[in-house]
Design a protein around this motif. Structure first.
Motif, PDB file in Angstrom:
ATOM      1  N   UNK A  18      34.151 106.523  23.992  1.00 50.57           N
ATOM      2  CA  UNK A  18      34.678 105.476  23.272  1.00 50.57           C
ATOM      3  C   UNK A  18      35.416 105.738  21.911  1.00 50.57           C
ATOM      4  N   UNK A  19      34.489 106.476  21.205  1.00 52.18           N
ATOM      5  CA  UNK A  19      34.939 106.749  19.704  1.00 52.18           C
ATOM      6  C   UNK A  19      36.111 107.739  19.571  1.00 52.18           C
ATOM      7  N   UNK A  51      41.300 111.072  34.758  1.00 49.03           N
ATOM      8  CA  UNK A  51      40.843 112.102  33.468  1.00 49.03           C
ATOM      9  C   UNK A  51      40.399 113.400  33.480  1.00 49.03           C
ATOM     10  N   UNK A  52      40.610 114.126  32.845  1.00 44.10           N
ATOM     11  CA  UNK A  52      40.344 115.520  32.856  1.00 44.10           C
ATOM     12  C   UNK A  52      38.976 115.906  32.477  1.00 44.10           C
ATOM     13  N   UNK A  53      37.896 115.249  32.555  1.00 46.87           N
ATOM     14  CA  UNK A  53      36.644 115.529  32.221  1.00 46.87           C
ATOM     15  C   UNK A  53      35.583 115.795  33.553  1.00 46.87           C
ATOM     16  N   UNK A 110      40.394 107.919  26.510  1.00 45.75           N
ATOM     17  CA  UNK A 110      41.532 108.067  27.157  1.00 45.75           C
ATOM     18  C   UNK A 110      42.560 107.243  27.114  1.00 45.75           C
ATOM     19  N   UNK A 111      42.714 106.097  26.245  1.00 47.23           N
ATOM     20  CA  UNK A 111      43.665 105.130  26.193  1.00 47.23           C
ATOM     21  C   UNK A 111      43.621 104.095  26.958  1.00 47.23           C
ATOM     22  N   UNK A 118      39.830 101.527  33.189  1.00 42.82           N
ATOM     23  CA  UNK A 118      39.502 102.776  33.663  1.00 42.82           C
ATOM     24  C   UNK A 118      39.022 102.744  35.214  1.00 42.82           C
ATOM     25  N   UNK A 119      38.059 101.728  35.651  1.00 41.38           N
ATOM     26  CA  UNK A 119      37.783 101.817  36.908  1.00 41.38           C
ATOM     27  C   UNK A 119      38.951 101.612  38.010  1.00 41.38           C
ATOM     28  N   UNK A 120      39.754 100.562  37.254  1.00 39.90           N
ATOM     29  CA  UNK A 120      40.969 100.097  38.395  1.00 39.90           C
ATOM     30  C   UNK A 120      41.742 101.180  38.503  1.00 39.90           C
ATOM     31  N   UNK A 121      41.925 102.108  37.456  1.00 36.24           N
ATOM     32  CA  UNK A 121      42.869 103.338  37.683  1.00 36.24           C
ATOM     33  C   UNK A 121      42.228 104.434  38.664  1.00 36.24           C
TER      34      UNK A 121
END
Length: 584
Positions: free
Chosen positions: A52-53, A20-22, A57-58, A65-68
């Motif tokens: 979340x809102x 993620x680009x954050x 990021x899909x 997200x943690x898996x990725x």
């Protein structure tokens, strides 16, 4: 020793950028025993909930997200594996091989070695700061030992440190003291009067000041003489200063604390120029004949100059701030005073920034505030007569109680074999143990909290006390003595292998030292250093109860664990200002 947390954060940060680009603050913390892992990070859960809102990021949930993140994570050398928990937390498992290597390095170096990538900036710590002509009391205890320990931690890490004692050695009270000295001891210049009992001297002068209007007026005029540098007034001031400072040094020597005096008098010649500079910068305004400087952090403005033309604490502290930041180029200033003075120092910080002296992030100003010391009844610690408890009386009481306990251990049937000290050494041991008990009990508290001063708890040989830790340290020394110098030297020539749960747990806590010391100097949270040495001691006890050292197949590795534990505990004791005892 590497910083485990920093290494994990670096690896986690690289993986995160691939997903993620954050920009997020990476959080990695030691895990509690119930989680059955070594370190954890809630970063995936944090990012998912925050975004979340907008669709997160899909990702369907934090675990996805943690898996990725996990897929993109390259294991740093400190880790053996990483797992993703159902709630999306990342669980990190430290490598036993890395821990063994770390333990061996500590043993071979003979000291705790740090590899911290932090700028070592010139730092000034303002602490202790008692008043001349008054005895140090329990209210000075926390500032003195907290400030000293902060200095020790910074110095250990290679920071250039100034240990500054901002003595209360100037101001209106000196007109009263000088006048009383000259009235009561007219031949004071040729026959030195006995004013060694400072408390009695000060109280007598104050009583006269409150009851005698003529004395009060002459005292006021004496202040003017002192501030103008009149020779006789300055000579009397220097005399009272000398007697007071010699008394203070007795306490500092017992506490093994070094300071450099920069009292209020040092900044006196600077007050006029500071006020002029702030006025020219448009920061000062007149109010009922006085010059004030308004700040946002506090409704009460700083008083630059009183309407009678005199100066006070505000102008002195601003002069000190300018001197420190501008003239001697200090990059970080730490003020160690009670929490009641927090607004005053935040006002000073704000004013210094408005004046252009304090330029964050190039410079940093911190107030290391602390709570008050309470009596066993939970009220402000006072004597039965309602007076402040003298600090020297506390030190003497702690020493006497420690000596009584050592004597009792040596005299009780069956107990004599449990102390390796001879009666002739009790005096020094009692001094060291008593002061260690006071220091550690204070430093292990969250400094922002108040606490009850209770000798019985401080000197308890069980639980989180200096006495417990000193006995634990002495026990480790005894184990190494029994092993013998030859066996220890032979063990240090091998590579430590971690094979049991208890060994890993102990090695893991030892490896946390770099992260803890880095947190301590950033947050000025000395209790975290106390927490660490206590946990190391507890983990060593568990290790020793489950893992035979001398004569075992793993003797070499376990001797290394004993040596590294001793070295780490010794260093933490030193940082806390506590003398370790190899025999008790």
């Amino acid at each position: 020793m590497l910083s485990v947390v920093r290494e994990l954060k670096e690896a986690l940060g690289k993986a995160l950028k691939q997903v993620v680009s954050v920009e997020e603050a990476l959080v990695v913390t030691p895990a509690a025993a119930k989680f059955n892992t070594d370190f954890i990070s809630p970063i995936a859960l944090t990012i998912f909930n925050k975004h979340k809102k907008s669709g997160a990021f899909g990702f369907a949930n934090p675990k996805a997200l943690a898996d990725k993140i996990h897929e993109n994570l390259e294991l740093p050398r400190v880790l053996s594996k990483v797992e993703v928990a159902k709630n999306g937390f990342l669980n990190f498992f430290v490598s036993e091989e890395w821990l063994g290597t770390n333990i061996t390095q500590v043993c071979r170096e003979g000291q705790v070695v740090l590899d911290l990538d932090i700028p070592r900036v010139k730092t000034l710590v303002d602490f202790s700061s008692p008043n001349i002509a008054k005895e140090m009391h329990v209210g000075h205890l926390r500032s003195t030992i907290i400030g000293d320990s902060i200095c020790r931690c910074l110095e250990f890490l290679g920071f250039p440190v100034m240990r500054v004692n901002h003595l209360g050695d100037w101001g209106t009270q000196f007109g009263m003291l000088l006048t009383y000295l000259m009235d009561t001891y007219p031949d004071w210049e040729t026959t030195s009067p006995d004013i060694s009992n400072l408390e009695t001297f000060y109280k007598a002068a104050k009583k006269r000041f409150d009851e005698d209007s003529d004395f009060k007026e002459r005292s006021r005029l004496k202040v003017v003489e002192l501030q103008s540098g009149e020779e006789q007034a300055m000579k009397a001031w220097r005399y009272i200063y000398k007697v007071s400072r010699e008394y203070l040094q007795i306490i500092y020597d017992r506490l093994e604390i070094e300071l450099e005096d920069y009292g209020e008098s040092f900044y006196n010649p600077m007050l006029e120029s500071v006020t002029k500079e702030l006025s020219e910068k448009g920061l000062v305004e007149e109010s009922e004949g006085a010059l004030c400087l308004s700040v946002k952090v506090c409704e009460v403005p700083l008083m630059m100059r009183k309407k009678d033309g005199g100066y006070g604490y505000d102008s002195t502290d601003l002069a000190a701030a300018r001197y420190r930041l501008q003239q001697i180029d200090v990059k970080r200033v730490i003020y160690v005073t009670d929490n009641g003075q927090a607004n005053h120092f935040y006002s000073i910080f704000e004013a210094a920034q408005a004046a252009g002296w304090h330029l964050p992030p190039e410079t940093r100003m911190d107030h290391a505030g602390f709570g008050v010391v309470l009596g066993p009844d939970g009220k402000k610690f006072k004597t039965r007569e309602g007076e402040s408890v003298k600090l020297i009386d506390l030190l003497n009481e702690a020493k006497n109680r420690a000596k009584d306990r050592l004597t009792q251990r040596s005299e009780e049937p069956g107990m004599g074999q449990q102390t390796y000290l001879q009666p002739e050494t009790f005096e020094q041991a009692a001094e060291d143990i008593g002061i260690a008990a006071i220091k550690y009990y204070d430093l292990r508290q969250n400094r922002n909290s108040s606490y009850k001063f209770e000798f019985e708890k401080m000197l308890d040989p069980r639980g989180n006390t200096a006495v417990y830790l000193l006995y634990a340290y002495a026990r480790i020394c005894s184990i190494l003595d029994k092993a013998g110098e030859e066996a220890v030297a032979s063990a240090l020539g091998t590579q430590c292998a971690i094979t049991t749960t208890q060994e890993k747990s102990l090695a893991l806590f030892i490896s946390r030292f770099p992260d803890v010391i880095e947190t301590v100097i950033d947050e000025l949270a000395l209790h975290k250093l106390c927490d660490l040495i206590y946990e190391i001691s507890v983990k060593f006890s568990e290790f020793y109860n489950h893992c035979k050292v001398i004569g075992s197949e793993q003797q070499d590795s376990r001797i290394q664990l004993c040596v590294s534990t001793k070295l780490t505990m010794k260093k933490i004791f030193e940082l806390l200002g506590v003398k370790p005892q190899e025999r008790l």
